[in-house]
Design a protein around this motif. Sequence first.
Motif, mmCIF file in Angstrom:
data_model
loop_
_atom_site.group_PDB
_atom_site.id
_atom_site.type_symbol
_atom_site.label_atom_id
_atom_site.label_comp_id
_atom_site.label_asym_id
_atom_site.label_seq_id
_atom_site.Cartn_x
_atom_site.Cartn_y
_atom_site.Cartn_z
ATOM 1 N N SER A 56 1.490 8.453 -6.897
ATOM 2 C CA SER A 56 1.526 7.348 -7.860
ATOM 3 C C SER A 56 2.905 6.713 -7.877
ATOM 4 C CB SER A 56 1.182 7.854 -9.266
ATOM 5 O OG SER A 56 -0.145 8.320 -9.316
ATOM 6 N N ASN A 57 3.945 7.540 -7.816
ATOM 7 C CA ASN A 57 5.312 6.997 -7.790
ATOM 8 C C ASN A 57 5.570 6.169 -6.539
ATOM 9 O OD1 ASN A 57 6.150 7.874 -10.276
ATOM 10 N ND2 ASN A 57 7.160 9.716 -9.538
ATOM 11 N N ILE A 58 5.037 6.634 -5.411
ATOM 12 C CA ILE A 58 5.197 5.848 -4.179
ATOM 13 C C ILE A 58 4.535 4.481 -4.356
ATOM 14 C CG2 ILE A 58 4.497 5.671 -1.753
ATOM 15 C CD1 ILE A 58 4.830 8.742 -1.582
ATOM 16 N N ILE A 59 3.317 4.489 -4.893
ATOM 17 C CA ILE A 59 2.595 3.226 -5.078
ATOM 18 C C ILE A 59 3.354 2.296 -6.028
ATOM 19 C CG2 ILE A 59 0.483 2.180 -6.025
ATOM 20 C CD1 ILE A 59 -1.022 4.733 -5.067
ATOM 21 N N ARG A 60 3.780 2.851 -7.175
ATOM 22 C CA ARG A 60 4.386 2.001 -8.198
ATOM 23 C C ARG A 60 5.835 1.621 -7.890
ATOM 24 N NH1 ARG A 60 4.794 4.139 -13.366
ATOM 25 N NH2 ARG A 60 5.118 6.139 -12.328
ATOM 26 N N HIS A 61 6.609 2.597 -7.392
ATOM 27 C CA HIS A 61 8.040 2.322 -7.216
ATOM 28 C C HIS A 61 8.393 1.951 -5.776
ATOM 29 C CE1 HIS A 61 8.558 3.557 -11.303
ATOM 30 N NE2 HIS A 61 8.110 4.784 -11.065
ATOM 31 N N SER A 62 8.006 2.790 -4.804
ATOM 32 C CA SER A 62 8.400 2.481 -3.418
ATOM 33 C C SER A 62 7.738 1.189 -2.955
ATOM 34 C CB SER A 62 7.988 3.602 -2.466
ATOM 35 O OG SER A 62 8.485 4.836 -2.897
ATOM 36 N N TYR A 63 6.469 1.034 -3.275
ATOM 37 C CA TYR A 63 5.733 -0.139 -2.795
ATOM 38 C C TYR A 63 5.494 -1.189 -3.879
ATOM 39 C CZ TYR A 63 4.654 2.270 1.636
ATOM 40 O OH TYR A 63 4.724 2.892 2.855
ATOM 41 N N LYS A 64 6.043 -0.995 -5.066
ATOM 42 C CA LYS A 64 5.938 -1.979 -6.159
ATOM 43 C C LYS A 64 4.502 -2.467 -6.387
ATOM 44 C CE LYS A 64 10.662 -2.702 -5.874
ATOM 45 N NZ LYS A 64 10.941 -1.303 -6.305
ATOM 46 N N GLY A 65 3.559 -1.560 -6.242
ATOM 47 C CA GLY A 65 2.181 -1.915 -6.537
ATOM 48 C C GLY A 65 1.400 -2.543 -5.395
ATOM 49 N N ARG A 66 2.027 -2.769 -4.260
ATOM 50 C CA ARG A 66 1.249 -3.293 -3.109
ATOM 51 C C ARG A 66 0.240 -2.250 -2.661
ATOM 52 N NH1 ARG A 66 4.043 -6.281 1.953
ATOM 53 N NH2 ARG A 66 1.912 -5.988 2.729
ATOM 54 N N ALA A 67 -1.001 -2.679 -2.401
ATOM 55 C CA ALA A 67 -2.085 -1.721 -2.160
ATOM 56 C C ALA A 67 -2.352 -1.465 -0.679
ATOM 57 C CB ALA A 67 -3.370 -2.210 -2.831
ATOM 58 N N ASP A 68 -1.664 -2.183 0.199
ATOM 59 C CA ASP A 68 -2.032 -2.096 1.622
ATOM 60 C C ASP A 68 -0.914 -1.520 2.492
ATOM 61 O OD1 ASP A 68 -0.298 -4.181 1.376
ATOM 62 O OD2 ASP A 68 -1.431 -5.558 2.658
ATOM 63 N N MET A 69 -0.117 -0.654 1.898
ATOM 64 C CA MET A 69 0.963 -0.038 2.665
ATOM 65 C C MET A 69 0.610 1.435 2.938
ATOM 66 S SD MET A 69 2.986 -2.536 3.174
ATOM 67 C CE MET A 69 4.534 -1.798 3.696
ATOM 68 N N PRO A 70 1.180 2.012 3.992
ATOM 69 C CA PRO A 70 0.754 3.368 4.363
ATOM 70 C C PRO A 70 1.440 4.485 3.570
ATOM 71 C CG PRO A 70 2.327 2.509 5.982
ATOM 72 C CD PRO A 70 2.081 1.397 5.000
ATOM 73 N N ILE A 71 0.632 5.476 3.204
ATOM 74 C CA ILE A 71 1.167 6.743 2.677
ATOM 75 C C ILE A 71 0.612 7.859 3.563
ATOM 76 C CG2 ILE A 71 1.279 8.327 0.708
ATOM 77 C CD1 ILE A 71 0.723 5.995 -1.143
ATOM 78 N N TRP A 72 1.501 8.642 4.150
ATOM 79 C CA TRP A 72 1.065 9.795 4.931
ATOM 80 C C TRP A 72 1.208 11.054 4.095
ATOM 81 C CZ3 TRP A 72 3.850 5.822 7.179
ATOM 82 C CH2 TRP A 72 3.275 5.209 8.302
ATOM 83 N N VAL A 73 0.180 11.856 4.117
ATOM 84 C CA VAL A 73 0.172 13.103 3.354
ATOM 85 C C VAL A 73 -0.113 14.237 4.334
ATOM 86 C CG1 VAL A 73 -0.874 14.347 1.424
ATOM 87 C CG2 VAL A 73 -0.859 11.827 1.427
ATOM 88 N N LYS A 74 0.823 15.137 4.461
ATOM 89 C CA LYS A 74 0.637 16.264 5.380
ATOM 90 C C LYS A 74 0.548 17.519 4.535
ATOM 91 C CE LYS A 74 2.833 18.007 9.538
ATOM 92 N NZ LYS A 74 3.868 17.721 10.563
ATOM 93 N N ILE A 75 -0.534 18.240 4.665
ATOM 94 C CA ILE A 75 -0.753 19.415 3.817
ATOM 95 C C ILE A 75 -0.820 20.655 4.686
ATOM 96 C CG2 ILE A 75 -2.336 20.510 2.187
ATOM 97 C CD1 ILE A 75 -3.435 17.639 1.638
ATOM 98 N N ARG A 76 0.045 21.605 4.409
ATOM 99 C CA ARG A 76 0.022 22.862 5.146
ATOM 100 C C ARG A 76 -0.289 23.962 4.141
ATOM 101 N NH1 ARG A 76 3.975 26.646 7.841
ATOM 102 N NH2 ARG A 76 2.776 27.226 9.695
#
Lengths: 149, 149, 118, 118
Positions: A56-76
Amino acid sequence: MTRSDHIDPNSVELLIPSDPRFLAVVRAVLRETAEMQGWDARELRAVTLAVDEACSNIIRHSYKGRADMPIWVKIRTLQGEIRVELRDLGEKIDPAKLRPRDLDDVRPGGLGIHLIRSLMDEVTYDLSEPEGNRLILVRKKSRQHEPED
Amino acid sequence: MTRSDHIDPNSVELLIPSDPRFLAVVRAVLRETAEMQGWDARELRAVTLAVDEACSNIIRHSYKGRADMPIWVKIRTLQGEIRVELRDLGEKIDPAKLRPRDLDDVRPGGLGIHLIRSLMDEVTYDLSEPEGNRLILVRKKSRQHEPED
Amino acid sequence: MNPRINIDVEHRSNVAVVKVAGEVDLYSSPELRKAILSQAEKRPSRLVVDLSGVQYMDSSGVATLVEGLQKLEQNGGELVLCGLGDMVQEVFKLTRLDSVFQILPSLEEALAEESAGA
Amino acid sequence: MNPRINIDVEHRSNVAVVKVAGEVDLYSSPELRKAILSQAEKRPSRLVVDLSGVQYMDSSGVATLVEGLQKLEQNGGELVLCGLGDMVQEVFKLTRLDSVFQILPSLEEALAEESAGA
Ligand SMILES: Nc1ncnc2c1ncn2[C@@H]1O[C@H](COP(=O)(O)OP(=O)(O)O)[C@@H](O)[C@H]1O
Ligand SMILES: Nc1ncnc2c1ncn2[C@@H]1O[C@H](COP(=O)(O)OP(=O)(O)O)[C@@H](O)[C@H]1O
């Protein structure tokens, strides 16, 4: 998609758009991978909430609410620990702003960083990427300190 | 992880190891993305089974049961159609062998290709990749022909 | 061991009941196979596989049941399925195995049928 | 519209009840916010938010409830929460808002309390 021969057999990687609709997809992947390793519901809830807050912080702060930018999630997921790495290409984090608010100052918002730090054993903002941010979250199973109680 | 600026806001990409334990993760991602677009339970079941069969075939045939090889799953969900692309780096498919068995010849196995073709509207094995395989599966919502009935 | 599937085996006179719950896929079907084949070895006159707890089954699950059916028939027994939910029913229809297997709505009926036939 | 969340609003004399079901996250919390703020505008003496159908809530959900609480208090009303499941309870504990909100176990108690206080 990157190419490489054999991969870590305990990791999954997910790429989602920076759209809040996809947060449920991240939660579902966490649920399935954690269940696979026999993590209990309480541990799973903790990790899920922390990762969700970070996305949520990436969406709101890093991308300022833009919905079409990439977020990569790596889960180990291992039996003893779960490690989640989040990567974005948005605005670089200003470490001075990464502060939990004073909990006595009751107001809407300002709780994400506090939750992430309370729920995870390691929270590392890697500021060395040439572009964007990398956040590494680690929670160990049956850890000693349990600040949520 | 690849880098690029803005991405398709209706797609998610998943990278799993070629281990049958991770099939449930693929199913969970399909469930969440399909629900997001208001696909009903029956359509979701169809796509889930087809994708699951295709992933199982990659594990068993392309990778001969090796559990630590990469499978990329790209899911694009629109209101009218769902498109799933599967990519592996395993042995190239021999198109001559890609045949559903005669259903009257009852024996264990040999049903995957039949299910995939019955459940999806488009099934394209792209044999042009320099390495490995690419399979593209498309199902349109409320399609005309319904071979499963 | 395998959190995707849960298998219980019960015996009622010469009928073996294998109750399956969860998701039967390439990961969990080997466990179902082990359970069915170990029951088949005991040569029961009838093996009932209760699928009422199964929300998901892929072709590896279907293949396991076909193998069980064939093992039982070799020994003069019969394999009966019951409790198929929507999803499982669809898979059997699609693979046209709904006409190959004896399929009954519920475990009660699968057991009643047996006593009627006995 | 939003398949993650379902919101029902009921009125009982001067009490508004907002019943929430589903997952409250950054995607669905704007819908919860709209429902709570539109009730707050009617200045009820008490707004009960029944969270018994909520399996998941993140800080955006919590923020929404804090905003609602402050709006109601501005107008001399009160906001009461009830039906918190394990997950929601944990979030309130972690953010130490369990001492800021009036939290009651069930809707019945939240309504009974009202008539007792009236
Ligand atoms: N991914 C991020 N990129 C940039 N800044 C961030 C990021 N995550 C958090 N921050 C900063 O940290 C602050 C505190 O975050 P948080 O505790 O989640 O509360 P809130 O997001 O409600 O302000 C934010 O206001 C923001 O300035
Ligand atoms: N991903 C794949 N890579 C290589 N060969 C494949 C692949 N998928 C299917 N095949 C070939 O197609 C045949 C039929 O597949 P299927 O209908 O799924 O039945 P089964 O896998 O039980 O034999 C396989 O036996 C195999 O030879």
